[in-house]
Design a protein around this motif. Structure first.
Motif, short mmCIF file in Angstrom:
data_model
loop_
_atom_site.label_atom_id
_atom_site.label_comp_id
_atom_site.label_asym_id
_atom_site.label_seq_id
_atom_site.Cartn_x
_atom_site.Cartn_y
_atom_site.Cartn_z
N GLY A 95 0.83 -1.19 0.00
CA GLY A 95 0.00 0.00 0.00
C GLY A 95 0.87 1.24 0.00
N GLY A 96 0.33 2.32 -0.50
CA GLY A 96 1.14 3.54 -0.53
C GLY A 96 0.33 4.77 -0.84
N GLY A 97 0.87 5.90 -0.43
CA GLY A 97 0.28 7.17 -0.79
C GLY A 97 0.68 7.57 -2.20
N GLU A 98 0.14 8.67 -2.63
CA GLU A 98 0.45 9.15 -3.98
C GLU A 98 1.82 9.83 -3.98
N THR A 99 2.78 9.21 -4.61
CA THR A 99 4.12 9.76 -4.70
C THR A 99 4.87 9.12 -5.86
N GLN A 100 5.67 9.93 -6.55
CA GLN A 100 6.49 9.39 -7.63
C GLN A 100 7.56 8.43 -7.11
N SER A 101 7.81 8.48 -5.81
CA SER A 101 8.82 7.60 -5.22
C SER A 101 8.43 6.13 -5.32
N PHE A 102 7.16 5.85 -5.61
CA PHE A 102 6.75 4.46 -5.80
C PHE A 102 7.52 3.83 -6.96
N GLN A 103 8.10 4.67 -7.83
CA GLN A 103 8.87 4.15 -8.95
C GLN A 103 10.04 3.31 -8.47
N VAL A 104 10.60 3.64 -7.28
CA VAL A 104 11.70 2.84 -6.71
C VAL A 104 11.23 1.41 -6.49
N LEU A 105 10.03 1.25 -5.96
CA LEU A 105 9.48 -0.09 -5.72
C LEU A 105 9.06 -0.75 -7.03
N SER A 106 8.56 0.06 -7.96
CA SER A 106 8.07 -0.49 -9.23
C SER A 106 9.17 -1.20 -10.00
N LYS A 107 10.39 -0.68 -9.96
CA LYS A 107 11.49 -1.32 -10.68
C LYS A 107 11.77 -2.71 -10.12
N ILE A 108 11.71 -2.83 -8.79
CA ILE A 108 11.95 -4.13 -8.15
C ILE A 108 10.80 -5.08 -8.44
N LEU A 109 9.58 -4.57 -8.33
CA LEU A 109 8.41 -5.41 -8.59
C LEU A 109 8.38 -5.90 -10.03
N ASN A 110 8.76 -5.04 -10.95
CA ASN A 110 8.79 -5.43 -12.36
C ASN A 110 9.77 -6.57 -12.58
N LYS A 111 10.94 -6.50 -11.94
CA LYS A 111 11.92 -7.58 -12.10
C LYS A 111 11.38 -8.88 -11.50
N LEU A 112 10.69 -8.78 -10.36
CA LEU A 112 10.15 -9.99 -9.72
C LEU A 112 9.11 -10.67 -10.59
N ILE A 113 8.15 -9.91 -11.12
CA ILE A 113 7.10 -10.55 -11.90
C ILE A 113 7.61 -11.00 -13.27
N THR A 114 8.73 -10.42 -13.72
CA THR A 114 9.34 -10.86 -14.96
C THR A 114 10.12 -12.16 -14.76
N ASP A 115 10.87 -12.22 -13.67
CA ASP A 115 11.73 -13.39 -13.41
C ASP A 115 10.98 -14.56 -12.77
N TYR A 116 9.89 -14.26 -12.06
CA TYR A 116 9.18 -15.31 -11.32
C TYR A 116 7.68 -15.22 -11.65
N PRO A 117 7.23 -16.01 -12.61
CA PRO A 117 5.84 -15.91 -13.07
C PRO A 117 4.80 -16.29 -12.01
N ASP A 118 5.21 -16.91 -10.91
CA ASP A 118 4.25 -17.28 -9.86
C ASP A 118 4.08 -16.19 -8.81
N VAL A 119 4.72 -15.04 -9.02
CA VAL A 119 4.57 -13.91 -8.11
C VAL A 119 3.42 -13.03 -8.58
N ASN A 120 2.55 -12.68 -7.66
CA ASN A 120 1.46 -11.74 -7.92
C ASN A 120 1.61 -10.52 -7.04
N VAL A 121 1.37 -9.36 -7.61
CA VAL A 121 1.51 -8.09 -6.89
C VAL A 121 0.14 -7.44 -6.75
N HIS A 122 -0.21 -7.05 -5.53
CA HIS A 122 -1.46 -6.35 -5.28
C HIS A 122 -1.13 -5.00 -4.65
N MET A 123 -1.61 -3.93 -5.27
CA MET A 123 -1.29 -2.57 -4.82
C MET A 123 -2.56 -1.87 -4.32
N TYR A 124 -2.40 -1.14 -3.22
CA TYR A 124 -3.50 -0.41 -2.61
C TYR A 124 -3.08 1.04 -2.45
#
Length: 289
Positions: A95-124
């Motif tokens: 979960g997170g507030g509205e901030t461009q800093s979420f991009q820091v997490l997005s880069k890591i999440l993108n690598k995870l869902i790309t490398d591990y197809p059994d990972v699901n990401v839920h954002m609030y």
């Protein structure tokens, strides 16, 4: 209370009639009605108001509906994470507030869902108060919060980024052409502020320590709807730079003077037991700093 019966209750609350819910659940109407009656007797409260055409919820029914959704969500998440324990998989709930800093997490999440197809990401999306509440209830693994936030009861990691505060105004507003605005520039303006409690304190300090000296006309949880009010012309919204795209719009962002910055932190519950997917996410986040 059995989870099966809780699911029956939530289905009836959603469908609003016994007949529709029974059809969805593949049960007979008498069987479903008896299950609901037994549930009310077990809890000692009335959950439904039975009308001629539809069923509505009592106050206790609404409470059980909200908590029941949270309970079944936890069950589903726990089951998924346990079933995928032998491989990198499962759910990461952030979960997170509205901030461009979420991009820091997005880069890591993108690598995870790309490398591990059994990972699901839920954002609030929600402010710090909302995010902390869901972390406390076990509905989120991590929260991205904009400081200042009380973090004593959480583990946390400060990110090497910060957000800059300013105001959002209509392009025709008298302050739209300013390079920066000071507290005295806002003395007679109709101000909208974030509803996050500690951020209000931070803004109060910037404004001189007393919000009552200013014309606060409202508050907002997330900025988008507030920006629509700002577009109408007179309101001024305190906000973080970059949340609303002002390019080719009727809105202008003006920074504060003196500048006001907020650091960003990722928080999680102390002694939290993570799925292997969430554990890997945290490991990658620490390594990225």
């Amino acid at each position: 209370m059995e989870l099966r019966v809780l699911n029956y209750f939530l289905t009836v609350a959603r469908e609003r009639t016994i007949s529709k819910a029974a059809e969805v659940l593949h049960l007979s109407q008498p069987t479903l009605s008896k299950q609901l009656k037994d549930l009310e007797e077990e809890l000692g409260v009335q959950l439904f108001i039975r009308g001629n055409r539809e069923i509505s919820l009592t106050e206790d029914g609404v409470y059980l509906q909200n908590r029941g959704k949270e309970i079944l969500s936890l069950v589903d998440t726990t089951t998924t994470n346990l079933q995928k324990n032998e491989i990198i998989g499962g759910e990461i709930r952030i979960g997170g507030g509205e901030t461009q800093s979420f991009q820091v997490l997005s880069k890591i999440l993108n690598k995870l869902i790309t490398d591990y197809p059994d990972v699901n990401v839920h954002m609030y999306s929600g402010n710090a108060d909302d995010v902390k509440d869901k972390i406390d209830k076990g509905l989120l693994d991590f929260g991205l919060v904009i400081d200042p936030v009380e973090k004593q009861k959480y583990e946390y990691l400060s990110l090497p980024v910060s957000d800059n505060w300013g105001i959002l105004v209509n392009e025709q507003h008298e302050l739209a052409q300013s390079n920066a605005v000071s507290p005295k520039d806002l003395k007679d303006q109709a101000l909208l502020i974030s509803s996050q409690s500690l951020v209000n304190n931070q803004l109060s300090e910037w404004l001189g320590g007393n919000l009552s000296n200013y014309k606060i006309v409202g508050s907002y949880n997330l900025l988008y709807n507030a920006s629509l009010l700002v577009k109408e012309g007179s309101a001024v919204a305190f906000c973080i730079d970059g949340i609303i795209n002002t390019k080719d719009s009727d809105l202008v962002f003006v920074p504060l003077e003196p500048a006001l910055h907020s650091t960003i932190s990722v928080i999680w519950k102390k002694k939290q037991i993570f799925s292997n997917a969430s554990s890997l996410f945290l490991k990658m986040l620490k390594e990225s700093r």
